[in-house]
Design an enzyme around this catalytic site. Structure first.
Site, PDB file in Angstrom:
ATOM      1  N   HIS A   1       0.846  -1.211   0.000  1.00  0.00           N
ATOM      2  CA  HIS A   1       0.000   0.000   0.000  1.00  0.00           C
ATOM      3  C   HIS A   1       0.875   1.252   0.000  1.00  0.00           C
ATOM      4  CE1 HIS A   1      -3.944   2.038   0.874  1.00  0.00           C
ATOM      5  NE2 HIS A   1      -3.064   3.011   1.030  1.00  0.00           N
TER       6      HIS A   1
ATOM      7  N   GLN B   1      -9.443   9.446  -5.458  1.00  0.00           N
ATOM      8  CA  GLN B   1      -9.175  10.085  -4.161  1.00  0.00           C
ATOM      9  C   GLN B   1     -10.340  10.953  -3.667  1.00  0.00           C
ATOM     10  OE1 GLN B   1      -5.840  10.773  -1.945  1.00  0.00           O
ATOM     11  NE2 GLN B   1      -7.786  10.927  -0.884  1.00  0.00           N
TER      12      GLN B   1
ATOM     13  N   HIS C   1      -9.336   1.733  -0.101  1.00  0.00           N
ATOM     14  CA  HIS C   1      -9.174   2.409   1.183  1.00  0.00           C
ATOM     15  C   HIS C   1     -10.532   2.244   1.875  1.00  0.00           C
ATOM     16  CE1 HIS C   1      -5.753   4.245  -0.761  1.00  0.00           C
ATOM     17  NE2 HIS C   1      -5.442   4.930   0.316  1.00  0.00           N
TER      18      HIS C   1
ATOM     19  N   HIS D   1       1.529   5.404  -2.091  1.00  0.00           N
ATOM     20  CA  HIS D   1       1.056   6.473  -2.992  1.00  0.00           C
ATOM     21  C   HIS D   1       2.275   7.091  -3.665  1.00  0.00           C
ATOM     22  CE1 HIS D   1      -3.177   6.589  -1.583  1.00  0.00           C
ATOM     23  NE2 HIS D   1      -2.618   6.015  -0.535  1.00  0.00           N
TER      24      HIS D   1
ATOM     25  N   GLU E   1     -11.221   4.336   6.661  1.00  0.00           N
ATOM     26  CA  GLU E   1     -10.035   4.981   7.262  1.00  0.00           C
ATOM     27  C   GLU E   1     -10.528   6.164   8.088  1.00  0.00           C
ATOM     28  OE1 GLU E   1      -7.075   6.514   4.572  1.00  0.00           O
ATOM     29  OE2 GLU E   1      -5.657   6.902   6.192  1.00  0.00           O
TER      30      GLU E   1
ATOM     31  N   ASP F   1       2.109   3.211   2.983  1.00  0.00           N
ATOM     32  CA  ASP F   1       1.178   4.278   2.620  1.00  0.00           C
ATOM     33  C   ASP F   1       1.892   5.529   2.101  1.00  0.00           C
ATOM     34  OD1 ASP F   1      -1.297   5.324   2.147  1.00  0.00           O
ATOM     35  OD2 ASP F   1      -1.863   5.627   4.233  1.00  0.00           O
TER      36      ASP F   1
END
Ligand code: FE2
Length: 430
Positions: free
Chosen positions: A57, A152, A210, A59, A213, A309
């Site tokens: 995971h 997102q 996701h 970005h 969260e 992340d």
């Protein structure tokens, strides 16, 4: 003649030290003593030799952007998303690629050779998507990079997100992503889970959302994700990432939910560095840790794989592509300090991550790929404790990175001159 031999290696589950012989990128023999000569010899000197690290995971479109266009003042997830929104229109393909490739160099030096990166598709130009597809092509000889089409700003909340997500998949992005807890309502979040799973089923793709969260105990999109996974026959190829709300859920509900997650064969990917810093932000005291229920999920047979992340981006200003740092934080934040659990944490950032990404089991064995890391540690627990130096990083028999061991030169009367900080554990793992 062998291509490579790694001498005196400690392999997990193998009694005594062994030599590992490599020819044509494959491990051809593992034995206590291999006499054949090799083009390249590495002396592991009793250190742990393990499969490469895996980050399920990440970005990569945002990595190393810290301070662009400004810093996150509150340190919250929501300010991070807002800040990323400010940066997005300023992105250029060249800048995204340059940062991503620099990060990949760092990852290789840390023995991190498989990464699943989300890429934000809520930019109509799909600048970052195009850039990361090119990065995936360039790093393919040394990193398994998977890309997740990540809306997102919300699949439904952002007017063009669904069309962009489908375009990104058409361009060759590997995995369907989503963010149900960021949709306008719980219902819209559940609808987004359904829609995303249907897209994945239609296209034969994996899913990685996701999911929940937040600190909201009523955020239950993971339940919908499990149900949709079973309805559409997606078992084994669906990941629920973060799942932090599970930390705050009612215990009775969690006792019903966790078997459902196991039944659907979901993989759960907590991100300890981020979860411990972003969750509990609206609490006074006591302040929640926010990590999902790792021991209970493990106990139920669910594959739990820690992810990183972020590294130096709008959400997290630290990070170093070090999956041992991630495992270390996971051990503290859960907390789980039995020797079994700490050894498991090491497996979580190697074997667990590979399973979550749908990669073959990377356990070192005859006939398997010669992709391995020689660590300055004797065993898995010591590796996590020391965030051990990656002495050698090898992919398909080729040495990609070498780092000098961490040694201190002491000047103390009557004491040793050289100190290896990794060699201090009073007991061995096994
Ligand atoms: Fe994430």
């Amino acid at each position: 003649m062998l291509d490579l031999v790694v001498r005196a290696a400690h392999l997990v589950g193998v009694k005594g030290l062994v030599d590992v012989a490599v020819r044509g990128g494959t491990i051809v023999e593992i034995a206590p003593r291999i006499d054949a000569t090799a083009i390249r010899e590495i002396d592991a000197a009793g250190h742990l030799v393990a499969p490469p690290f895996v980050d399920p995971h990440f970005h990569m479109d945002a990595t190393l952007s810290l301070g662009l266009p400004r810093l996150n003042q509150s340190g919250t997830l929501l300010e991070g998303i807002a800040l990323w929104g400010e940066l997005k229109p300023l992105l250029t393909p060249e800048a995204v690629m340059e940062r991503a490739l620099r990060y990949c160099d760092l990852a290789v030096s840390q023995g991190l050779l498989a990464i699943r990166s989300h890429v934000d598709v809520c930019d109509d130009a799909l600048t970052a998507t195009e850039a990361l597809i090119e990065v995936r092509r360039r790093v393919a000889p040394y990193i398994d990079l998977q890309l997740v089409a990540f809306p997102q700003d919300g699949l439904f909340r952002s007017p063009t997100a669904e069309a962009n997500l489908l375009r990104a998949l058409d361009m060759g992005v590997d995995v369907v992503g989503g963010i149900p807890h960021f949709e306008r309502t719980m219902q819209a979040g559940a609808d987004s889970v359904r829609r995303l799973c249907e897209i994945a089923a239609d296209r034969g793709l994996p899913v990685d959302l996701h999911c929940d969260e937040s600190d909201d105990p009523m955020s239950r999109h993971i339940e919908t994700l499990a149900a949709e996974t079973m309805r559409l026959g997606l078992q084994g190829r669906v990941v629920g990432s973060h799942c932090t709300s599970m930390h705050s859920m009612d215990n009775y509900y969690a006792s019903k939910l966790i078997p459902l997650i196991a039944e659907a064969a979901l993989h759960i990917v907590p991100n300890p560095l981020i979860n411990i810093t972003l969750q509990g932000r609206s609490d006074t005291y006591p302040r929640r840790r926010g990590l999902t229920r790792v021991p209970e999920l493990r106990e139920a047979g669910v594959n739990v794989a820690f992810g990183q992340d972020c590294t130096m981006d709008p959400w997290y200003s630290l990070g170093s592509a070090d999956m041992l740092e991630v495992a270390h934080m996971g051990i503290h934040a859960v907390p789980m300090t039995s020797r079994d659990a700490m050894a498991w944490a090491f497996n979580s950032v190697t074997l667990g991550g590979a399973a979550a990404m749908g990669l073959p089991d990377p356990t070192l064995r005859v006939g398997g790929p010669a992709s391995l890391v020689v660590l300055q540690a004797r065993d898995r627990i010591e590796a996590v404790r020391m965030r051990a130096t990656r002495l050698f990083v090898v992919r398909n028999g080729r040495v990609l990175s070498e780092t000098a061991p961490r040694l201190a030169q002491l000047s103390l009367p009557g004491r040793p001159a050289m100190l290896d900080p990794a060699a201090y554990a009073p007991i061995a793992e096994d």
